[in-house]
Motif scaffolding. Structure first.
Motif, short mmCIF file in Angstrom:
data_model
loop_
_atom_site.label_atom_id
_atom_site.label_comp_id
_atom_site.label_asym_id
_atom_site.label_seq_id
_atom_site.Cartn_x
_atom_site.Cartn_y
_atom_site.Cartn_z
N LEU A 20 0.83 -1.29 -0.11
CA LEU A 20 0.07 0.14 0.11
C LEU A 20 1.06 1.14 -0.06
CD1 LEU A 20 -2.69 -1.23 2.45
CD2 LEU A 20 -3.15 -0.61 0.17
N TYR A 21 1.97 1.21 0.68
CA TYR A 21 3.10 2.30 0.91
C TYR A 21 3.59 2.67 -0.51
CZ TYR A 21 6.29 5.33 2.82
OH TYR A 21 7.11 6.34 3.51
N TYR A 22 3.84 1.69 -1.35
CA TYR A 22 4.88 1.77 -2.47
C TYR A 22 3.98 1.85 -3.63
CZ TYR A 22 9.28 1.63 -0.29
OH TYR A 22 10.14 1.83 0.73
N TYR A 23 3.04 0.66 -3.70
CA TYR A 23 2.14 0.42 -4.94
C TYR A 23 1.18 1.41 -5.08
CZ TYR A 23 -0.79 -1.89 -8.03
OH TYR A 23 -1.63 -2.21 -9.13
N GLU A 24 0.61 1.70 -4.02
CA GLU A 24 -0.67 2.66 -3.98
C GLU A 24 -0.02 3.86 -3.75
OE1 GLU A 24 -3.85 2.31 -4.36
OE2 GLU A 24 -3.72 0.35 -5.09
N GLY A 25 1.29 4.33 -3.12
CA GLY A 25 1.60 5.41 -2.71
C GLY A 25 0.85 6.24 -1.78
N ARG A 26 0.37 5.27 -0.66
CA ARG A 26 -0.57 5.99 0.39
C ARG A 26 0.28 6.34 1.41
NH1 ARG A 26 -6.08 4.48 0.54
NH2 ARG A 26 -6.61 3.69 -1.55
N SER A 27 -0.04 7.16 2.35
CA SER A 27 0.40 7.81 3.62
C SER A 27 0.44 6.54 4.61
CB SER A 27 0.01 9.04 4.25
OG SER A 27 -1.24 8.84 4.28
N VAL A 28 1.31 6.82 5.53
CA VAL A 28 1.20 5.87 6.76
C VAL A 28 -0.32 6.03 7.43
CG1 VAL A 28 2.26 5.28 9.05
CG2 VAL A 28 3.73 5.76 7.17
N GLU A 29 -0.73 7.29 7.47
CA GLU A 29 -2.22 7.15 8.03
C GLU A 29 -3.18 6.44 7.18
OE1 GLU A 29 -3.43 11.23 8.01
OE2 GLU A 29 -5.36 10.69 8.90
N ASP A 30 -3.04 6.57 5.96
CA ASP A 30 -4.14 5.86 5.05
C ASP A 30 -3.82 4.51 5.23
OD1 ASP A 30 -5.25 7.89 3.99
OD2 ASP A 30 -4.24 7.96 1.97
N VAL A 31 -2.58 3.99 5.15
CA VAL A 31 -2.27 2.49 5.10
C VAL A 31 -2.66 1.76 6.41
CG1 VAL A 31 -0.48 0.83 5.40
CG2 VAL A 31 -0.33 2.62 3.89
N ALA A 32 -2.49 2.68 7.71
CA ALA A 32 -3.43 2.26 8.79
C ALA A 32 -4.79 2.07 8.62
CB ALA A 32 -3.07 3.35 10.09
N HIS A 33 -5.68 3.09 8.12
CA HIS A 33 -6.74 3.08 7.91
C HIS A 33 -7.27 1.95 7.24
CE1 HIS A 33 -10.81 4.79 8.23
NE2 HIS A 33 -10.79 4.69 6.71
N VAL A 34 -6.59 1.75 6.00
CA VAL A 34 -7.10 0.46 5.26
C VAL A 34 -6.70 -0.96 6.01
CG1 VAL A 34 -6.31 -0.75 3.01
CG2 VAL A 34 -6.46 1.63 2.99
N LEU A 35 -5.79 -0.90 6.60
CA LEU A 35 -5.49 -2.28 7.19
C LEU A 35 -6.23 -2.54 8.80
CD1 LEU A 35 -1.59 -2.64 6.35
CD2 LEU A 35 -3.70 -3.58 5.14
N GLY A 36 -6.67 -1.08 9.17
CA GLY A 36 -7.07 -1.47 10.25
C GLY A 36 -6.50 -1.78 11.70
N MET A 37 -5.16 -1.03 11.37
CA MET A 37 -4.18 -1.14 12.51
C MET A 37 -3.75 0.48 12.68
SD MET A 37 -1.37 -3.20 10.27
CE MET A 37 -1.62 -5.06 9.87
N PRO A 38 -3.30 0.41 14.13
CA PRO A 38 -2.76 1.77 14.56
C PRO A 38 -1.61 2.26 13.57
CG PRO A 38 -2.87 0.09 16.77
CD PRO A 38 -3.19 -0.72 15.31
N GLU A 39 -1.49 3.56 13.66
CA GLU A 39 -0.50 4.03 12.76
C GLU A 39 0.90 3.54 13.14
OE1 GLU A 39 -0.23 8.09 11.84
OE2 GLU A 39 -2.41 8.26 11.83
N ASN A 40 1.27 3.49 14.59
CA ASN A 40 2.47 2.93 15.01
C ASN A 40 2.76 1.57 14.72
OD1 ASN A 40 3.30 5.33 16.08
ND2 ASN A 40 2.37 5.01 18.21
N THR A 41 1.68 0.80 14.65
CA THR A 41 2.06 -0.67 14.22
C THR A 41 2.17 -0.67 12.88
OG1 THR A 41 0.01 -1.36 15.58
CG2 THR A 41 0.69 -2.99 14.01
N VAL A 42 1.71 0.09 11.73
CA VAL A 42 2.01 0.21 10.31
C VAL A 42 3.44 0.51 10.28
CG1 VAL A 42 1.75 1.49 8.32
CG2 VAL A 42 -0.43 0.50 9.44
N LYS A 43 3.72 1.68 11.08
CA LYS A 43 5.26 2.09 11.05
C LYS A 43 6.43 1.07 11.33
CE LYS A 43 4.25 7.02 11.85
NZ LYS A 43 4.29 8.00 13.00
#
Lengths: 180, 192
Positions: free
Chosen positions: A135-158
């Motif tokens: 999601l970060y590379y292919y979709e070019g999404r921000s960490v916040e967006d990735v967290a939203h899509v994956l239903g995870m806290p931002e820190n977990t995504v980081k």
């Protein structure tokens, strides 16, 4: 965007032709996300199909709080995670490199080898790390967006991104040797 | 900035570029300059990898739409209710509500017969504790059979509220056990 909202409204009221157009528009990315996470073409297709059927079921309740794409990817990602759990116990990987779609034109044999190596390195990541990286590379999404899509806290995504990058960097450095 | 901090920055993957301080450090440090070159090479490779189109299999849309058309989804699909209808109209036409109302109507119409049927069922069920007891005795579990019979008898003799409470307590437990069995079955199927 307004066109998509109209399509969604029509699909919500049961218009299958409008829903078909939505599926046509989003099939490539939904399928790609499932494939990147699962690395198995047959499982990816099944997960992507299930996700669209689920979207159709839940569409009357879609309020547009997030974009349609974000909502769809979230459903795809969750189903892919569930499937990845089952596959983890299966061990036998259906993935074969020849099943991979065409990648960005490698210009020589070395590029081909590197592309294959990169594929192998990505395969070594966990499903969650692959999803975050995709999601970060292919979709070019921000960490916040990735967290939203994956239903995870931002820190977990980081953390997933950090660990994935560290693993990829270590493997890439090993691959390049003294080059670069 | 030192080399360790520089490495951490690379792991953080500053997508919008490294800060000037980091670039200055790499300029004066051969090891970090090499790390930076490798990191950039990896970023380029990843971007190329993910930028490639992954075409979905041929006929994908048709297969999705076939499942949708088969009515595999959306319970009220058969009515194609427009979302513009007020919620109470749509709620009244939900399959579950229709089924509940039809059941109520049937019960009102032929309630006596239903109750007679329920009485027969209850009479049969009342023999279950004795069958369980006899089965356990026959299998050589006499004390367990006696204990089970006493336990089932005490439940049957207890007040309705106790029975309802027990049913409500046991139902989630049964649901959890069923779910665990299903997961175990799925895992076993996945392992083959």
């Amino acid at each position: 965007m307004a066109d998509e909202r109209r399509l969604i409204a029509r699909a919500q009221s049961g218009d299958t032709a409008a829903f078909r157009t939505l599926v046509e528009r989003h099939q490539a990315r939904a399928h790609a996300l499932a494939l990147r996470i699962l690395r198995s073409p047959s499982d990816a297709e099944e997960v992507a199909q299930d996700a669209f059927v689920r979207v159709w079921t839940a569409l009357p309740g879609f309020r547009g709080e997030s974009t349609f794409a974000t909502w769809l990817y979230r459903i795809v990602a969750r189903r892919a995670f569930d499937r990845a759990q089952v596959m983890k116990t299966r061990r036998a990987r259906e993935w074969q490199d020849e099943n991979l779609p065409e990648r960005a034109a490698p210009v020589n044999d070395e590029d081909t080898l590197r592309a294959a190596k990169l594929q192998e390195m990505i395969g070594g990541l966990t499903a969650a790390q692959r999803a975050a990286v995709t999601l970060y590379y292919y979709e070019g999404r921000s960490v916040e967006d990735v967290a939203h899509v994956l239903g995870m806290p931002e820190n977990t995504v980081k953390t997933h991104l950090l660990r994935a990058r560290a693993a990829l960097r270590a493997a890439w450095t090993h691959e390049l040797g003294d080059e670069a | 900035m030192n080399c360790l901090e520089f490495e951490r920055l690379l792991d953080d993957g500053a997508r919008d570029g490294l800060p000037a301080e980091a670039l200055a450090h790499a300029h004066g440090c051969a090891a970090c300059a090499r790390s930076l070159a490798r990191a950039r090479s990896l970023e380029r490779a990843l971007e190329a990898h993910f930028a490639a189109d992954v075409a979905p299999p041929a006929g994908f849309v048709d297969r999705v739409m076939a499942r949708v058309e088969r009515g595999e989804a959306r319970g009220v699909r058969w009515l194609a209710l427009p979302s513009a209808l007020p919620w109470w109209t749509r709620a009244a036409l939900e399959p579950g509500v229709v089924l509940a109302l039809a059941t109520l109507a049937l019960f009102t119409w032929r309630g006596g017969r239903w109750l007679a049927g329920a009485r027969v069922t209850w009479d049969v069920l009342a023999h279950v504790p004795r069958w369980v007891h006899d089965g356990l005795i026959a299998a050589g579990f006499g004390p367990v059979g006696d204990w089970t019979l006493r336990w089932l008898d005490s439940i049957a003799a207890s007040s309705l509220s106790v029975q309802v409470g027990l049913a409500l307590g046991v139902a989630p437990l049964l649901a959890v056990v069923a779910w665990l069995a299903w997961r175990a079955g799925e895992a076993a199927a996945g392992a083959t």
